[in-house]
Scaffold this active site. Structure first.
Site, mmCIF file in Angstrom:
data_model
loop_
_atom_site.group_PDB
_atom_site.id
_atom_site.type_symbol
_atom_site.label_atom_id
_atom_site.label_comp_id
_atom_site.label_asym_id
_atom_site.label_seq_id
_atom_site.Cartn_x
_atom_site.Cartn_y
_atom_site.Cartn_z
ATOM 1 N N ARG A 62 0.821 -1.216 0.000
ATOM 2 C CA ARG A 62 0.000 0.000 0.000
ATOM 3 C C ARG A 62 0.856 1.268 0.000
ATOM 4 N NH1 ARG A 62 -4.284 -1.745 4.509
ATOM 5 N NH2 ARG A 62 -5.427 -3.337 3.375
ATOM 6 N N TYR A 110 -15.421 -11.876 -0.108
ATOM 7 C CA TYR A 110 -16.146 -10.647 -0.470
ATOM 8 C C TYR A 110 -17.308 -10.949 -1.418
ATOM 9 C CZ TYR A 110 -12.330 -7.829 1.481
ATOM 10 O OH TYR A 110 -11.412 -7.244 2.327
ATOM 11 N N ARG A 151 -2.960 6.647 0.960
ATOM 12 C CA ARG A 151 -3.467 7.806 1.688
ATOM 13 C C ARG A 151 -2.464 8.481 2.613
ATOM 14 N NH1 ARG A 151 -8.699 5.193 4.301
ATOM 15 N NH2 ARG A 151 -7.261 3.407 4.358
ATOM 16 N N ASP A 194 -7.070 -2.695 -7.088
ATOM 17 C CA ASP A 194 -7.736 -3.333 -5.964
ATOM 18 C C ASP A 194 -8.002 -4.791 -6.288
ATOM 19 O OD1 ASP A 194 -10.444 -4.005 -4.274
ATOM 20 O OD2 ASP A 194 -9.257 -2.454 -3.277
ATOM 21 N N ARG A 208 -6.536 12.368 -5.197
ATOM 22 C CA ARG A 208 -7.811 11.702 -4.896
ATOM 23 C C ARG A 208 -8.929 12.727 -4.742
ATOM 24 N NH1 ARG A 208 -9.578 7.078 -1.895
ATOM 25 N NH2 ARG A 208 -11.866 7.175 -1.879
#
Length: 341
Positions: A23, A147, A27, A73, A36
């Site tokens: 990652r 998921y 962020r 993703d 973003r």
């Protein structure tokens, strides 16, 4: 000349340890947050190829990591299989219809949803120097299935685990469908310019031993074998988070070219237990990177020392926390770069 990271994944020990962070494009970087905010939602950013390529490159420009991992993703695969995908603020990803209530056969595949990802890979490869290895990735079938069945993330994966016990044939059909598309998806990333790929099994630790063999080891072995047949020189990194002692069987049976270690794995145990000369990757606790301080440097050196005798890619035990200070990452990079084994 191949980059240091790629050489390490091929089993060579270089002059220093290569470094990248899971990652790393995300962020915690102010430049990511700015982009973003300009582009809108997460999925919109993933499907804006130029923007996704820029996000992939941001940590390379800032830190000089040895690997650039595709910004995307793991749920792109179910999205291409025909489930609708949305990322809701404060709730995470949602897939519909959830397969706990619907048959796999009801989904209508949309394979063109993979094409922009390949375009992003190509754009990144065009802008990377040869010293930086481009990593593609996909989610492993078990994790992706959790998921798809629940329609969202969950803590205990109750619906997927229950289905696997109650209706193993239906569950196997889901796993096999994910595995088949994952082979084609990673093949496409490699053809677009990825030099190595990683299989993320983020929820592997929730399974009992027999189920781990059935739903983690077996499908990952099938994916890796198929990729090796198509691309024999492209390393595949397997990352079964939470596997614990089952990691040894995973390493022996999947055929992975390198094994990712989460932060719960004792590096001395891994060094003594995993096959000799098998490249390993990891395994600093992401929360230690968040906390910083002298303990961060000490733990990084402990990990480096433990794997001094085998090919080792320094990384975290999972993804970097969004609140991690830039200064802590800089300190880690300096520590790894200056280590002398």
């Amino acid at each position: 000349m191949p980059g240091l990271l790629l050489e390490t994944l091929h089993g060579k020990i270089g002059p220093r340890r290569p470094l990248w962070l899971m990652r790393q494009a995300g962020r915690y970087l102010p430049e990511y947050r700015e982009l973003r905010a300009d582009k809108g939602g997460f999925l919109e950013l993933v499907y804006d190829c130029e923007a996704a390529a820029e996000v992939t490159l941001q940590p390379i420009r800032r830190f000089g990591f040895d690997g650039a991992i595709l910004f995307s993703d793991i749920l792109i695969v179910p999205y291409a299989m025909g489930q609708d995908l949305a990322f809701l603020a404060g709730e995470g990803p949602h897939l519909s219809p959830p397969l706990v209530d619907h048959a796999l056969a009801a989904l209508q595949g949309v394979p063109q949803r993979l094409d922009p990802i390949y375009r992003t890979v190509s754009l990144v490869r065009e802008q990377l120097g040869p010293e930086t290895t481009l990593l593609g990735f996909a989610g492993s079938p078990w994790t992706v299935a959790t998921y798809m069945i629940a329609g969202a993330g969950s803590r205990d994966h109750l619906q997927a685990r229950t289905m696997a016990y109650r209706d193993p044939s239906a569950f196997r059909a889901i796993i096999d469908a994910i595995a088949d598309l994952t082979v084609d998806y990673l093949d496409g990333q490699i053809r677009a310019g990825a030099e190595a790929v990683q299989l993320f099994d983020s929820w592997a630790g929730s399974l009992a031993p027999d189920e781990f063999e059935r739903w983690v080891i077996a499908p990952n072995a099938a994916i890796i074998a198929a990729l090796h047949e198509r691309h024999p020189d492209v390393p595949v990194v397997g990352f079964p988070k939470g596997a614990g002692a089952k990691l040894a069987a995973y390493a022996q049976e999947t055929g992975a070219d390198a094994i990712g270690l989460d932060e719960t794995i004792d590096p001395l145990w891994a060094a003594a237990t995993l096959p000799e000369n098998l490249p390993v990757q990891g395994n600093l606790d992401p929360l230690l990177l968040l906390a910083g301080g002298e303990t961060l440097e000490g733990r990084a050196r402990t990990i480096l020392d433990a794997f001094a005798g085998r090919p080792h890619v320094f990384n975290l035990g999972h993804g970097i926390h969004k609140d991690t200070p830039i200064a802590h990452v800089e300190r880690l990079v300096e520590t790894v770069r200056n280590w002398e084994g």
